[in-house]
Design an enzyme around this catalytic site. Structure first.
Site, PDB file in Angstrom:
ATOM      1  N   ASP A  94      -2.533   2.918  14.589  1.00 54.39           N
ATOM      2  CA  ASP A  94      -2.617   1.618  15.393  1.00 54.39           C
ATOM      3  C   ASP A  94      -1.558   0.972  15.064  1.00 54.39           C
ATOM      4  OD1 ASP A  94      -2.713   0.623  12.635  1.00 54.39           O
ATOM      5  OD2 ASP A  94      -4.471  -0.198  12.646  1.00 54.39           O
ATOM      6  N   CYS A 110      -2.572   3.616   9.578  1.00 47.03           N
ATOM      7  CA  CYS A 110      -3.007   2.464  10.005  1.00 47.03           C
ATOM      8  C   CYS A 110      -2.070   1.512   8.691  1.00 47.03           C
ATOM      9  CB  CYS A 110      -4.329   2.502   9.989  1.00 47.03           C
ATOM     10  SG  CYS A 110      -5.373   2.760   8.262  1.00 47.03           S
ATOM     11  N   THR A 156      -3.125   0.667   5.757  1.00 42.49           N
ATOM     12  CA  THR A 156      -3.140   1.268   4.468  1.00 42.49           C
ATOM     13  C   THR A 156      -3.593   2.759   4.477  1.00 42.49           C
ATOM     14  OG1 THR A 156      -5.650   0.687   4.416  1.00 42.49           O
ATOM     15  CG2 THR A 156      -4.201  -0.949   3.529  1.00 42.49           C
ATOM     16  N   HIS A 208      -7.036  20.999  -3.670  1.00 43.50           N
ATOM     17  CA  HIS A 208      -8.418  20.533  -4.265  1.00 43.50           C
ATOM     18  C   HIS A 208      -9.131  20.332  -3.233  1.00 43.50           C
ATOM     19  CE1 HIS A 208      -7.651  19.846  -8.767  1.00 43.50           C
ATOM     20  NE2 HIS A 208      -6.853  20.748  -8.372  1.00 43.50           N
ATOM     21  N   HIS A 215     -13.192  24.892  -5.928  1.00 43.12           N
ATOM     22  CA  HIS A 215     -12.999  23.870  -4.933  1.00 43.12           C
ATOM     23  C   HIS A 215     -13.838  24.370  -3.571  1.00 43.12           C
ATOM     24  CE1 HIS A 215     -10.475  22.062  -7.792  1.00 43.12           C
ATOM     25  NE2 HIS A 215      -9.752  23.101  -7.743  1.00 43.12           N
TER      26      HIS A 215
HETATM   27  C1  RB5 Z   1      -4.835  -4.005  10.903  1.00 46.76           C
HETATM   28  O1  RB5 Z   1      -4.399  -5.078  10.698  1.00 46.76           O
HETATM   29  C2  RB5 Z   1      -5.464  -3.316   9.708  1.00 46.76           C
HETATM   30  O2  RB5 Z   1      -6.491  -3.699   9.242  1.00 46.76           O
HETATM   31  C3  RB5 Z   1      -5.710  -1.603   9.783  1.00 46.76           C
HETATM   32  O3  RB5 Z   1      -4.338  -1.327  10.202  1.00 46.76           O
HETATM   33  C4  RB5 Z   1      -5.913  -0.856   8.715  1.00 46.76           C
HETATM   34  O4  RB5 Z   1      -5.052  -1.214   7.550  1.00 46.76           O
HETATM   35  C5  RB5 Z   1      -7.325  -0.987   8.176  1.00 46.76           C
HETATM   36  O5  RB5 Z   1      -7.878  -0.373   7.295  1.00 46.76           O
END
Ligand code: RB5
Length: 151
Positions: A8, A64, A66, A97, A132
């Site tokens: 994203d 994305c 995180t 694992h 596993h």
């Molecule tokens: C986008 O702003 C952000 O919310 C998305 O990339 C992601 O981190 C969501 O988990």
């Protein structure tokens, strides 16, 4: 090896580093996004992970902000084992694992310079199998047994 790739707008910052690394080692299915245009992460996660779920790709890299959002979405698809790996140790253990077939990276957590180490650890570390595999078999059962998936 065929690897689908999707991000994203918040993961876009890692995209060039991921493609540079993968293009030398795999056939890449590029699911975009191609600019920093805003896109909802579920759309790109489903697009990328569907290639693995359908058997058209062996693995998938999703990005994305995180790694968390795309991992939540990807794990809804049949046969997907997605995990957030923003460091090398997690990537190694996620493969040895959990046999992750989708790796999820965070563009707001790591820098492009860290990508090759994390992806190398994921791709090159062998799955250990044994106990596993028995645990993964239990995860796979949730794909087909309504009594488990309904809980
Ligand atoms: C986008 O702003 C952000 O919310 C998305 O990339 C992601 O981190 C969501 O988990």
């Amino acid at each position: 090896m065929i690897i689908s790739v999707g991000c994203d707008h918040a993961g876009f910052i890692l995209r060039d580093s991921v493609l540079k690394f993968l293009n030398e080692r795999a056939e890449v299915i590029d699911c975009g996004v191609f600019t920093e245009e805003r896109i909802d992460y579920p759309d790109i996660a489903i697009k990328g992970a569907m290639y693995v779920s359908s058997g058209e790709a062996d693995k998938c890299v999703l990005m994305c902000g995180t790694g968390i959002g795309v991992s939540i979405v990807a794990n809804k698809l049949k046969g997907i084992r997605a995990g957030v790996c923003n460091d090398i140790q997690t990537a190694k253990l996620g493969k040895s694992h959990n046999n992750l077939n989708v790796i999820c990276l965070g563009g707001r957590i790591i820098e492009g310079a860290q990508v090759s180490g994390i992806l190398s650890a994921w791709i090159d570390t062998p799955f250990e199998g044994g106990r596993h595999q028995l645990r993964i078999d239990k995860i796979s059962a949730a794909d087909t047994e309504p009594s488990i998936s309904a809980r």
